[in-house]
Design an enzyme around this catalytic site. Structure first.
Site, PDB file in Angstrom:
ATOM      1  N   LYS A  80       0.865  -1.181   0.000  1.00 56.75           N
ATOM      2  CA  LYS A  80       0.000   0.000   0.000  1.00 56.75           C
ATOM      3  C   LYS A  80       0.899   1.226   0.000  1.00 56.75           C
ATOM      4  CE  LYS A  80      -4.560   0.822   0.628  1.00 56.75           C
ATOM      5  NZ  LYS A  80      -5.752   0.100   0.214  1.00 56.75           N
ATOM      6  N   GLY A 177     -24.895   3.116   3.647  1.00 55.23           N
ATOM      7  CA  GLY A 177     -23.989   3.665   2.634  1.00 55.23           C
ATOM      8  C   GLY A 177     -24.426   3.276   1.241  1.00 55.23           C
ATOM      9  N   GLY A 179     -23.206   4.315  -1.774  1.00 60.93           N
ATOM     10  CA  GLY A 179     -22.198   4.862  -2.683  1.00 60.93           C
ATOM     11  C   GLY A 179     -22.007   3.969  -3.884  1.00 60.93           C
ATOM     12  N   VAL A 181     -20.534   1.136  -4.365  1.00 63.87           N
ATOM     13  CA  VAL A 181     -20.822  -0.289  -4.183  1.00 63.87           C
ATOM     14  C   VAL A 181     -22.243  -0.487  -3.652  1.00 63.87           C
ATOM     15  CG1 VAL A 181     -20.121  -2.429  -3.038  1.00 63.87           C
ATOM     16  CG2 VAL A 181     -18.375  -0.764  -3.722  1.00 63.87           C
TER      17      VAL A 181
END
Ligand code: NAD
Length: 349
Positions: A80, A177, A179, A181
């Site tokens: 990452k 949520g 959003g 997805v």
């Protein structure tokens, strides 16, 4: 600032601090483990309050990618990158080209992609100078529909295991949520005849879900106590905590959000309450699986990606069956299976 004595340090193979004075780039790149292949994981752009906070984040997130990639059966290791600073002030083409040069210095041990505050457009700018980026426009594209598909299949596996039910009709879901997805997921659940209870900080997303999927809207804090069968976290991390667990009426927690358990012990609390938990990095791997197929020698194929995302169903069933057999929480079993795969250098080895 110490690195090796950080709690989140887990024998990471490489931790690189890099900067570019001309553009103001300051980044930390962590390669956690490459036993299964080159490290792949997104780049997060965040205005961290300290360098130490950024270090802790990148150490934790890179380890998470090792586990997620291994469990998904991808020949990827875990890594990452975090960029420190205010994205609104710092973003420019030169900035991402400078980031791309830093990736070149890693010589292919780490491939970067989008994450919080990094768009495919930003990654395309880095791509002007480096090939060590994935999730590109015109190739695998938006990962959200694949993450939603994997989460949907993971929910089906959870329903099968907990309720011995093949379909979702008549079941109630609370989706937190709406959003990229969450909205795709609502569509799939609605098509299967599920009843939806939804919340979001964005009123227009709520209006869409109510209109398109006949969802019932509730307040942000009311979502936990909703009288549903499945709680589906698709917004923030750490929503499964001491405060929310005691409100849950759901018998399954299965959603796409990263880092759902505030602390690992909350996985044990869910188990003790008879609530089945779909380990987050197992159920939300659809997006990284899709990205993996960018590297296919015959070129990217969404059919191949879709087929591989389909394996998430069985991965979850395997976790649940072993958790029952060993009387352990599901998140612990996911970690154990991932560690076994990492130790042998890949799922197929
Ligand atoms: P997104 O930013 O598109 O959607 C998040 C939604 O949550 C937004 O609609 C936002 O308004 C809403 N939200 C924010 N705070 C909220 C709150 N307090 N209560 C209710 N809703 C709130 O993000 P996304 O891409 O859909 O990802 C959702 C989650 O899944 C994140 O945790 C992300 O890390 C994780 N995830 C996403 C992908 C992917 O492919 N996009 C892959 C793996 C994991």
């Amino acid at each position: 600032m110490s690195v090796f004595s950080q709690v989140e340090f887990d024998d990471h193979e490489q931790v690189v601090f890099c900067s570019d004075k001309a553009t103001g780039l300051k980044a930390i790149i962590a390669v956690h483990n490459t036993n299964c292949g080159p490290a792949v994981g997104g780049c997060r752009f965040w205005n961290y309050t300290s360098d130490e906070e950024a270090l802790v984040d990148v150490l934790r997130l890179s380890k998470g990618m090792t586990y997620k990639n291994a469990l998904a059966g991808l020949n990827f290791g875990g890594g990452k990158a975090v960029i420190i600073g205010d994205p609104k002030k710092l973003k420019s083409e030169a900035f991402f080209r400078a980031f791309g040069e830093k990736l070149n210095n890693m010589n292919g041990t780490y491939y970067s992609a989008e994450d919080v505050n990094i768009t495919t457009g930003d990654i395309m700018q880095a791509h002007q100078v480096t090939d060590y980026v994935v999730g590109l426009e015109g190739k695998s594209g938006n990962p959200a529909p694949f993450t939603a598909l994997g989460t949907y299949l993971g929910i089906k596996a959870s329903v099968k295991h907990k309720f011995d039910k093949e379909d979702l009709s008549g079941l109630k879901f609370s989706i937190q949520g709406l959003g990229s997805v969450g909205m795709y997921l609502c569509q799939r659940l609605h098509q299967d005849g599920a009843e939806l209870v939804v919340t979001d900080i964005n009123q227009s997303s709520i209006d869409t879900a109510v209109k398109e999927f006949g969802a019932t809207a509730v307040g942000l804090d009311e979502i936990y106590a909703a009288d549903v069968d499945v709680y589906v976290p698709c917004a923030l991390g750490a929503t499964v905590n001491d405060d929310t667990i005691r409100q849950l009426k759901a018998k399954i927690v299965a959603g796409c959000a990263n880092n759902q358990l505030a602390e690992p012990r909350h996985g044990q609390v869910l188990k003790d309450l008879g609530i089945l938990y779909a380990p987050d990095y197992a159920i939300n791997a659809g997006g990284i699986i899709n990205i993996f197929f960018e590297q296919d020698e015959n070129g990217y194929s969404s059919d191949k990606a879709t087929a591989k995302v389909g394996e998430i169903y069985q991965t979850l069933i395997d976790i649940y069956q072993r958790a029952d057999k060993e009387d352990k929480p599901t998140h612990e079993i996911a970690d154990i299976i991932a560690q076994e795969i990492i130790a042998k250098g890949g799922k197929d080895k």
